[in-house]
Design a protein around this motif. Structure first.
Motif, PDB file in Angstrom:
ATOM      1  N   UNK A 147     -10.956   1.553  -9.024  1.00  0.00           N
ATOM      2  CA  UNK A 147      -9.756   2.573  -9.394  1.00  0.00           C
ATOM      3  C   UNK A 147      -8.552   1.998  -9.767  1.00  0.00           C
ATOM      4  N   UNK A 148      -8.107   1.232  -8.941  1.00  0.00           N
ATOM      5  CA  UNK A 148      -6.839   0.606  -9.272  1.00  0.00           C
ATOM      6  C   UNK A 148      -6.967  -0.106 -10.628  1.00  0.00           C
ATOM      7  N   UNK A 149      -7.789  -0.806 -11.074  1.00  0.00           N
ATOM      8  CA  UNK A 149      -8.115  -1.565 -12.174  1.00  0.00           C
ATOM      9  C   UNK A 149      -8.104  -0.401 -13.369  1.00  0.00           C
ATOM     10  N   UNK A 150      -8.934   0.441 -13.088  1.00  0.00           N
ATOM     11  CA  UNK A 150      -9.077   1.534 -14.321  1.00  0.00           C
ATOM     12  C   UNK A 150      -7.592   2.361 -14.566  1.00  0.00           C
ATOM     13  N   UNK A 151      -6.999   2.591 -13.353  1.00  0.00           N
ATOM     14  CA  UNK A 151      -5.774   3.388 -13.543  1.00  0.00           C
ATOM     15  C   UNK A 151      -4.472   2.723 -14.125  1.00  0.00           C
ATOM     16  N   UNK A 152      -4.523   1.302 -13.741  1.00  0.00           N
ATOM     17  CA  UNK A 152      -3.474   0.494 -14.424  1.00  0.00           C
ATOM     18  C   UNK A 152      -3.768  -0.185 -15.386  1.00  0.00           C
ATOM     19  N   UNK A 153      -4.903  -0.039 -16.162  1.00  0.00           N
ATOM     20  CA  UNK A 153      -5.183  -0.745 -17.808  1.00  0.00           C
ATOM     21  C   UNK A 153      -4.075  -0.342 -18.621  1.00  0.00           C
ATOM     22  N   UNK A 154      -3.294   0.573 -18.680  1.00  0.00           N
ATOM     23  CA  UNK A 154      -2.327   0.837 -19.601  1.00  0.00           C
ATOM     24  C   UNK A 154      -1.037   0.118 -19.265  1.00  0.00           C
ATOM     25  N   UNK A 155      -0.833  -0.229 -18.201  1.00  0.00           N
ATOM     26  CA  UNK A 155       0.539  -0.982 -17.473  1.00  0.00           C
ATOM     27  C   UNK A 155       0.281  -2.551 -17.388  1.00  0.00           C
ATOM     28  N   UNK A 156       1.316  -3.064 -17.413  1.00  0.00           N
ATOM     29  CA  UNK A 156       1.385  -4.669 -17.370  1.00  0.00           C
ATOM     30  C   UNK A 156       1.665  -5.141 -15.943  1.00  0.00           C
ATOM     31  N   UNK A 157       0.520  -4.845 -15.161  1.00  0.00           N
ATOM     32  CA  UNK A 157       0.442  -5.508 -13.894  1.00  0.00           C
ATOM     33  C   UNK A 157      -0.208  -6.636 -13.826  1.00  0.00           C
ATOM     34  N   UNK A 158       0.194  -7.811 -13.218  1.00  0.00           N
ATOM     35  CA  UNK A 158      -0.338  -8.938 -12.920  1.00  0.00           C
ATOM     36  C   UNK A 158      -1.404  -8.814 -12.226  1.00  0.00           C
ATOM     37  N   UNK A 159      -2.449  -9.747 -12.237  1.00  0.00           N
ATOM     38  CA  UNK A 159      -3.780  -9.435 -11.439  1.00  0.00           C
ATOM     39  C   UNK A 159      -3.406  -9.576 -10.002  1.00  0.00           C
ATOM     40  N   UNK A 160      -2.359 -10.304  -9.645  1.00  0.00           N
ATOM     41  CA  UNK A 160      -2.159 -10.496  -8.059  1.00  0.00           C
ATOM     42  C   UNK A 160      -1.537  -9.103  -7.684  1.00  0.00           C
ATOM     43  N   UNK A 161      -0.835  -8.494  -8.419  1.00  0.00           N
ATOM     44  CA  UNK A 161      -0.168  -7.252  -7.886  1.00  0.00           C
ATOM     45  C   UNK A 161      -1.419  -6.041  -7.896  1.00  0.00           C
ATOM     46  N   UNK A 162      -2.211  -6.034  -9.004  1.00  0.00           N
ATOM     47  CA  UNK A 162      -3.333  -5.136  -8.879  1.00  0.00           C
ATOM     48  C   UNK A 162      -4.081  -5.344  -7.772  1.00  0.00           C
ATOM     49  N   UNK A 163      -4.309  -6.786  -7.489  1.00  0.00           N
ATOM     50  CA  UNK A 163      -5.117  -6.883  -6.263  1.00  0.00           C
ATOM     51  C   UNK A 163      -4.472  -6.293  -4.794  1.00  0.00           C
ATOM     52  N   UNK A 164      -3.256  -6.715  -4.646  1.00  0.00           N
ATOM     53  CA  UNK A 164      -2.594  -6.197  -3.737  1.00  0.00           C
ATOM     54  C   UNK A 164      -2.555  -4.650  -3.486  1.00  0.00           C
ATOM     55  N   UNK A 165      -2.109  -4.002  -4.531  1.00  0.00           N
ATOM     56  CA  UNK A 165      -2.251  -2.605  -4.474  1.00  0.00           C
ATOM     57  C   UNK A 165      -3.570  -2.003  -4.372  1.00  0.00           C
ATOM     58  N   UNK A 166      -4.618  -2.754  -4.622  1.00  0.00           N
ATOM     59  CA  UNK A 166      -5.958  -2.179  -4.248  1.00  0.00           C
ATOM     60  C   UNK A 166      -6.077  -2.403  -2.714  1.00  0.00           C
ATOM     61  N   UNK A 167      -5.561  -3.551  -2.188  1.00  0.00           N
ATOM     62  CA  UNK A 167      -5.970  -3.750  -0.826  1.00  0.00           C
ATOM     63  C   UNK A 167      -5.136  -2.992   0.125  1.00  0.00           C
ATOM     64  N   UNK A 168      -3.873  -2.250  -0.179  1.00  0.00           N
ATOM     65  CA  UNK A 168      -3.104  -1.609   0.447  1.00  0.00           C
ATOM     66  C   UNK A 168      -3.185  -0.275   0.182  1.00  0.00           C
ATOM     67  N   UNK A 169      -4.664   0.112   0.109  1.00  0.00           N
ATOM     68  CA  UNK A 169      -5.110   1.531  -0.255  1.00  0.00           C
ATOM     69  C   UNK A 169      -5.288   2.124   1.425  1.00  0.00           C
ATOM     70  N   UNK A 170      -4.115   2.403   2.148  1.00  0.00           N
ATOM     71  CA  UNK A 170      -4.416   2.612   3.615  1.00  0.00           C
ATOM     72  C   UNK A 170      -4.833   4.101   3.786  1.00  0.00           C
TER      73      UNK A 170
END
Length: 572
Positions: free
Chosen positions: A317-340
């Protein structure tokens, strides 16, 4: 009377234990909200407390009111300047992300638990949103210091994704109750109604609340209460009108928190305390609802669904949602992990009970189990994961403390304190020689643990704490004045930002010539800030750009322009 006294004593004991836990648990790396939840479980029917509590309507009422308070406080703490880099990706996460998460988790749950697709999707909708209370509490600790893009996206997402989860949950419950009458058209109309009314009443209610606070002559102690109950009124009226109360109360708090209003300092301090009380009460009450013995048969499916959510649905879901935006892969991975997951899924899991669905108990127990796993696995690793991915940003500001202050006939003033580093260019100057903004005044200096009298100030020394009274609008100018203009102080800052600091206005050609590098194409006559901004349109502190064997690291940003850059040299 004995029952009343026992109830008051029990409530006092549970809250006192929860408050004392805030002293110990941060040192152990355990999320406070998990502790509050466990205290409720221990006080429940299967724990030492032995309290038999199964009043789902009362729990829903208390938790919904508490969540409204938490969202109102979260809105007040969200700054408009964070929208520069966080609003669009956060809204994508709060809508598309919740939909994708609910769909994948729901389909897996339906297959694993042998439920209908609609019942499985209901489980996915219940656990589809991240929790504002959990995210706000964990990201505002000293253990976590993220760049603005990541922290803003996570905070705005957690404050705005609840309406989507509520909509999906209510829509699926209505479909399960009357599948012949509730179709796609009704769902679309319900979506538009929830979000349109919620946004309109939230923004207008916030503006009316600001006007009321500025114009009504009340006792000082009543302004925080006016703000609190005004926010709850916005929530209630919006829900009665068919809109999303959660969206409305967050937006009302956002408007209030970003406007200079009377008694702003008292309002913020009061709501900080009332939000803590709401979180404690909400999680303790929700913990009382569950019987751990009923969770044991669900360990295997609960773990599998949690795994599907944490390592499958949320990252996708994070990968699809952030496709239009310039987020480095590390930041995408962290946002995915902190889906508390936290209180919201448990509150939403009471809705099937209130609607009288056949599988209501299963929905509640599964949601509660997923929340426990999320807080245990993700909540305890928020800081370590940030360090592992290299996203912990060392502090670069000399500011160590700030507190709002209400002055007669004035608003928007603060007392702010700075610590002078050993390499600060202000060491050796007298307070009267500081080039302060117009509305800033030095009010005290502390040295060696002692506040100095005015005649003792003398020349400033390294380690001095300088406190000033200033307008909030002049904080950026004070930050620039007090931050060291030399090399970073700490070893961690040098490792992160590099050995040297260069100005964003420095020539890219001169820097490349000094290190024997070929300038980037089309960089003639450009500054370092121009080059960084060209590759990173919305830079934040911590962003990096390779320049041959060198690396430029953004240290300070004004608007969208980098003004200070760290220079990292090649490592052997």
């Amino acid at each position: 009377m004995d029952f009343t006294n026992q109830l008051i004593a029990l409530a006092g004991l549970l809250f006192l234990v929860s408050i004392l836990a805030t002293v110990i648990t941060p040192r152990l790396g355990i999320p406070l909200l998990l502790v509050f939840l466990l205290i409720g479980m221990l006080a429940g029917q299967d724990g030492p407390g032995g309290i038999a509590f199964d009043n789902y309507p009362l729990a829903n009422l208390a938790a919904t009111a508490a969540l409204a308070v938490v969202l109102f406080d979260g809105g007040m703490r969200t700054r408009f300047d964070s929208f520069r880099v966080g609003l669009k990706p956060a809204l994508s996460l709060a809508t598309v992300g919740v939909l994708v998460t609910a769909g994948i988790t729901g389909a897996f749950s339906a297959w694993l638990l042998d439920l209908s697709l609609a019942e499985g999707l209901l489980i996915g909708a219940i656990v589809g949103s991240t929790d504002a209370a959990a995210v706000f509490s964990l990201l505002h600790t000293r253990a976590v210091s993220l760049n603005q893009r990541v922290s803003a996206a996570l905070e705005i997402e957690s404050g705005t994704n609840d309406p989507m989860a509520v909509f999906l949950t209510l829509a699926l419950i209505l479909y399960l109750q009357t599948p012949a009458d509730f179709g796609a058209g009704a769902a679309v109309w319900m979506f538009v109604q929830q979000f349109a009314i919620g946004a309109a009443t939230g923004l207008s209610g916030g503006l009316l609340l600001v006007r009321a606070l500025d114009r009504l002559p009340l006792a000082d102690s009543l302004y925080p209460l006016l703000a609190l109950f005004g926010g709850l009124l916005v929530f209630g009226l919006t829900a009665l009108a068919g809109g999303s109360g959660f969206l409305a109360v967050y937006l009302a708090g956002l408007i209030l928190g970003n406007r200079p209003v009377r008694a702003a300092a008292a309002i913020r301090r009061f709501h900080d305390g009332i939000a803590w009380m709401s979180q404690i009460g909400m999680f303790v009450i929700l913990g009382l609802l569950v019987a751990p013995s009923k969770l044991l048969p669900l360990v295997e499916p609960g773990l599998l669904i949690s795994a599907a959510l944490i390592v499958g649905a949320r990252p996708l879901a994070v990968w699809i949602s952030l496709l239009p935006f310039r987020f480095p892969w590390r930041e995408k991975l962290y946002i995915a992990w902190v889906g508390l997951r936290g209180s919201v899924p448990i509150v939403l899991a009471t809705y099937p009970w209130l609607a009288g669905l056949d599988q209501a108990e299963l929905f509640f127990d599964i949601a509660f189990f997923i929340v426990l796993v999320s807080l245990l696995v993700q909540g305890t690793t928020v800081a370590p994961m940030a360090s592992l991915l290299g996203l912990q940003v060392p502090a670069t500001s000399a500011r160590v403390h700030r507190v709002d202050i209400d002055l007669p006939g004035q608003s928007g003033f603060e007392v702010v304190s700075y610590r002078l580093a050993h390499n600060s260019g202000l060491v050796g100057l007298r307070a009267k020689d500081l080039n302060l903004p117009e509305l800033a005044r030095v009010i005290c200096i502390s040295r060696g643990g002692r506040m100095l009298g005015y005649r003792e100030w003398g020349a400033l020394r390294a380690g001095d704490y300088v406190s000033l009274l200033t307008a909030q609008s002049q904080l950026p100018a004070l930050d620039r004045l007090f931050e060291s203009a030399q090399q970073p102080d700490s070893a961690s800052a040098r490792r992160y930002f590099g050995e040297f600091i260069v100005s964003g206005s420095a020539s890219i050609e001169e820097l490349c010539a000094a290190y024997g590098l070929a300038p980037p194409p089309d960089s003639s006559g450009r500054t370092l800030g121009d080059v960084v901004q060209r590759h990173l349109p919305h830079p934040v502190v911590g962003d990096r750009l390779r320049l041959g064997e060198l690396e430029l690291v953004v240290r300070k940003v004004e608007g969208d322009r980098p003004v200070d850059l760290g220079l990292r040299l090649p490592r052997d």
